[in-house]
Each structure stands twice: as C-alpha cells, then as structure tokens.
Enzyme design. Structure first.
Site, PDB file in Angstrom:
ATOM      1  CE  LYS A 254      74.897  -8.463 183.221  1.00  0.00           C
ATOM      2  NZ  LYS A 254      75.658  -9.449 182.402  1.00  0.00           N
TER       3      LYS A 254
HETATM    4  C1  LIG Z   1      76.287  -9.231 181.280  1.00  0.00           C
HETATM    5  C2  LIG Z   1      77.322 -10.221 180.911  1.00  0.00           C
HETATM    6  C3  LIG Z   1      78.378  -9.907 180.037  1.00  0.00           C
HETATM    7  C4  LIG Z   1      78.489  -8.566 179.329  1.00  0.00           C
HETATM    8  O1  LIG Z   1      78.568  -7.481 180.216  1.00  0.00           O
HETATM    9  P1  LIG Z   1      78.643  -5.977 179.666  1.00  0.00           P
HETATM   10  O2  LIG Z   1      78.046  -5.143 180.747  1.00  0.00           O
HETATM   11  O3  LIG Z   1      77.884  -5.948 178.424  1.00  0.00           O
HETATM   12  O4  LIG Z   1      80.063  -5.651 179.491  1.00  0.00           O
HETATM   13  C5  LIG Z   1      79.343 -10.867 179.792  1.00  0.00           C
HETATM   14  N1  LIG Z   1      79.267 -12.095 180.355  1.00  0.00           N
HETATM   15  C6  LIG Z   1      78.267 -12.431 181.185  1.00  0.00           C
HETATM   16  C7  LIG Z   1      78.240 -13.808 181.743  1.00  0.00           C
HETATM   17  C8  LIG Z   1      77.272 -11.522 181.511  1.00  0.00           C
HETATM   18  O5  LIG Z   1      76.279 -11.865 182.346  1.00  0.00           O
END
Ligand SMILES: *Cc1c(COP(=O)(O)O)cnc(C)c1O
Length: 465
Positions: A112
């Site tokens: 993120k």
């Molecule tokens: C947010 C997150 C995801 C999933 O992301 P999406 O936006 O739902 O595709 C997967 N792994 C981690 C570690 C995350 O923080």
C-alpha cells in the site's frame, strides 16, 4: 484526462476532483474516460527505465492537465526515495520461472506504500495550489492506516483520522500507526470490528454535516483512483525485468478488494503482454466463486490469518465489470443494486470476457501456513501469509510453465508473526533495521465507543482551524 462514473449518472471530473472525493454521487466509482494504449514499440522504449522514470511515463497521462510534468517528476522522486531497496520493487526467484515481486520495501512494509506515499504527496501539492484544507477519514484492518498516516504526516492541509478495530490489529500494525506523532494525525481505536469502522466511514461520507464549514472528506481506500494508478507501474517494471515486451509474463495477485489485480488488468489493457492474471483470495472468496461459476453471493465475513484480504464484497470489481458490460452504467447500477439483496449472475457475453481475463483460486488458513513452511524449507524464503496465498494460487493456476509467473509479495512477514509462527518458524520475524525501535516508541490513540456521534464530536474537536 477526464473521469467518469461506473454508474453513468455523475458528471465527468478531472484528476484533482476525483482524487479529492470518494464515491461518485451516483454511488459508482470513477474510471478514466479512455485508457491510454501503447504499441509494442512504445512499450519496448521504456524497458530499461529506472522505477521512478517509468512511474512518470505511466502516471503522466492520468494527471495531464492538473499537474505539470516537472512537478510530477519531483513528487514521484520524493515518494520512492523513502523505499529501502534501490530497485524499489525487487524481484526474487523462488523456482524455475517462478518469481516474487517484493512490494514491501516502503516505509510501512506493505504494498500500500506504493500508492499511499504518492497519494499523500499529490494531495499536498494540489491542496497547496488550491489553498484548500481537507479531512481524511479511513477505516483500516491494519495496512492502509499506517501507509496513509505515513504518507500524510507532513501535510499541513490535511487532518487525518484513521479508525481501527480496538484490540483487533496486530501489535506491529497498531504501533506503525500510533507511534507517528503529529498534530494532524489521529488514531481512533473503535470498540467494534473492522466492519463497524467501515460502516462509520461510509455513513460519514454520506453526511458530512459534522465537519467545519468548507471542509470535505477525502477517501484513502482503493476506491480512490489515484491509488490504482500508482499500482499499474510495478506490473510494467516486473515484466520488463523478465523480458517484456518480447516475452509474455503472468501474475498472481493476493487480493480482497480487487484493487491490486485491477491495476494489473489495466496494465494489460494498456498493452503490456500479460499472459495470465491469477486472482488469489483467502476464505473470503466472493471473487473466486464468481470467476468460477458466475455467482455473486455475499457470505459472512471470516477472520483469517491474512486479515488484509478479509472482505465481504470487493469494491473495485465494479470497475472491471463496467468494461465487461461495454461501459453500460445503467446495467452496472442495476447489477450492484440487486447484489445487495440477492445472488446474481451476469449475461454470458460479459461473463465470457471475465473468464478470458482471469483465473482464480481460494486458499484457506491451513494451506496458507503449509505454503509458508514449504517455501521456507525449499528456499529459506519467509513469506507473509498474503504473499503465501499468491504463491499457492500461482502454483495451482499456472498453465504454461515456459511463461514466467510473478507473485506479488504484498507484505513483509514481520507484520504478521502469528501466521509465520504457525508455519513452524521459531520466533517472530525481525523488523527491518530502520524500525527496530518500534516497540520502544510512545503511542497515542483514542479508544472510542462504536457510536457515530462520539466519533464525530472527537473529530470536530480535533480538526485544526
Ligand atoms: C491490502 C492488502 C492486500 C489486498 O489488496 P487489494 O487492494 O484488496 O487488492 C493484500 N495484501 C496485503 C498485505 C494488503 O495490505
């Protein structure tokens, strides 16, 4: 570039306004009116660019008309200067033609950061130019909150309020949010579940009357287009490292909200030669059930070892369906409406398109733990539980072993010690050096009842003039 709503009833907006809002007023999500498409020769021309230069090329058309090129370059350079690895998104080999793309080299150890560190800087730039102040309100099961706080901690025009479920995020995740000090940063530990946090944020966006005059809420979850845009870049970057565009590449993506994999879908639409896109889910498998048998059906939330993918419905799926319905906003509005109350299927013409684009696989906790141990035994590489789901799904769905398969490694294992230790790893995995003092720092957060009025009065009292 103009942006339109997936439900067809909202006015088109420019990039700035899309970034500064949440859902479209008709309940839809914003998408670009048209996507850039690049020839193989154009794609080949970018193949040896460093990450930040590539990011500039990919992002520029999406913000054209709002952010001058020199300013965009400076924002991108600053964003990724905080990443620890010089490659920004390094590839690691797991087996023959099998790769991991490490997306956790940013300041808060999850993918993120790629989007939220950039979003914070883009917001700051635009708000400064407009002499405007806004309030960010977001719900987090752990990773979004820390990345958003880190990305906005220096923004004088933003007050940020992040709600996490009290005593339901890991200690590393909580401390990554609550140890960041700043008079614009507010962590709310809500006495409830993540769903309650999310419902509260949703209700607040729908009625923003509690905010001071002239302020508006800005969303930091993946309904914000700016997040998706930033994530397209690493698909190109990884594919180049493995020989694109003269060689095709496949990706397996651990996903819940369909945000990360939607960015991969966009990369493919823009011309990147992607062979397979594998949707990897945990037991919250609405996406897998839909892609395998054309049934959209909400199930109750299950708490898993991969909490960042614990969802009931995947909001970004609507963006992809909009394309599969030939951008018929009225049909999408009708479909989404019905989905709230019944199990729905989509017409065969649209479903065939979905099936042609994606493979999917659902991985339960036992298989997640098993994958972490196997990979550790085979190659001494320690996966976090989300990345392990990606690896397992990749191995199950991989059709042509002569095409490289890249699994997106979305978090550092130190964020999720519980799953890693269940897999037989003897201790909690160590934090990287730059945050080795995380457990010694002071924390600041407010515990508040699951009560909308209480949260609003806390916010109203803490938004700076
Ligand atoms: C947010 C997150 C995801 C999933 O992301 P999406 O936006 O739902 O595709 C997967 N792994 C981690 C570690 C995350 O923080």
């Amino acid at each position: 570039m103009k942006y339109i709503s997936t439900r067809g009833q909202a006015p088109a907006l420019n990039f700035e306004d899309v970034m500064l809002t949440g859902l479209a007023p008709d309940g839809g999500l914003y998408v670009p009116e048209s996507l850039p498409h690049y020839s193989e020769a154009q794609i080949a021309a970018w193949s040896s660019l460093p990450y930040t230069d590539l990011a500039f090329e990919i992002v520029q058309p999406f913000v054209a008309g709002c952010i001058p090129d020199a300013d965009l370059k400076a924002i991108i350079d600053d964003t990724y200067s905080e990443f620890r690895h010089p490659a920004i998104a390094p590839l690691v080999q797991l087996g023959h033609n099998e790769w991991l793309l490490e997306l956790f080299q940013g300041p808060t150890l999850a993918f993120k950061d790629f989007a939220l560190q950039m979003l914070g800087r883009l917001l700051d730039y635009v708000l400064e130019k407009r002499q405007q102040k806004v309030v960010i309100m977001g719900a987090t099961s752990g990773d979004t909150g820390s990345a958003a706080i880190h990305g906005t901690k220096r923004c004088s025009n933003i007050d940020i309020f992040i709600l996490h479920p009290y005593q339901r995020v890991s200690e590393v995740q909580r401390r990554q949010m609550t140890t960041v000090m700043g008079d614009n940063i507010h962590n709310i530990a809500l006495k409830g579940h993540f769903d309650h946090c999310q419902a509260m944020v949703k209700a607040s966006f729908a009625d923003q009357g509690f905010l001071p005059e002239g302020r508006q809420l800005v969303a930091v979850n993946s309904i914000n287009w700016a997040r998706i845009m930033a994530q397209i870049v690493y698909y190109f970057y990884a594919a180049y490292a493995l020989g694109a565009p003269s060689r095709r590449v496949s990706f397996s993506v651990p996903t819940g909200n369909f945000g990360d994999i939607y960015a991969g879908y966009l990369a493919k639409q823009m011309g990147l030669p992607i062979e397979q896109l594998v949707v990897a889910t945990n037991q919250n498998d609405i996406l897998h059930r839909f892609i395998s048998n054309n049934q959209f059906e909400k199930h109750e939330l299950q708490h898993t070892l991969s909490p960042s993918m614990d969802i009931v419905v995947s909001s970004n799926f609507e963006r992809m369906l909009f394309d599969c319905f030939d951008r018929d906003g009225a049909a999408i509005a009708d479909l989404m409406e019905r989905m709230n109350t019944e199990t729905v299927s989509i017409p065969a013409t649209a479903f065939d398109k979905v099936r042609g684009l994606f493979n999917s696989y659902s991985v339960d906790d036992a298989a997640t733990v098993d994958t972490i141990s196997r990979v550790y035994e085979d190659s001494e590489y320690l996966l976090d539980p989300h990345s392990a789901i990606g690896v397992k799904a990749a191995r199950e769905c991989w059709q042509d072993r002569s095409v490289p398969m890249v699994t997106l490694a979305t978090a550092h294992p130190a964020k999720f010690p519980e799953a890693v230790m269940k897999a037989g790893y003897p201790d909690a995995p160590p934090l990287p050096h730059h945050m080795a003092d995380l457990f010694d720092l002071d924390e600041r957060y407010e515990v508040i009842d699951n009560d909308l009025a209480a949260v609003h009065s806390f916010m109203a009292a803490n938004i700076r003039a």
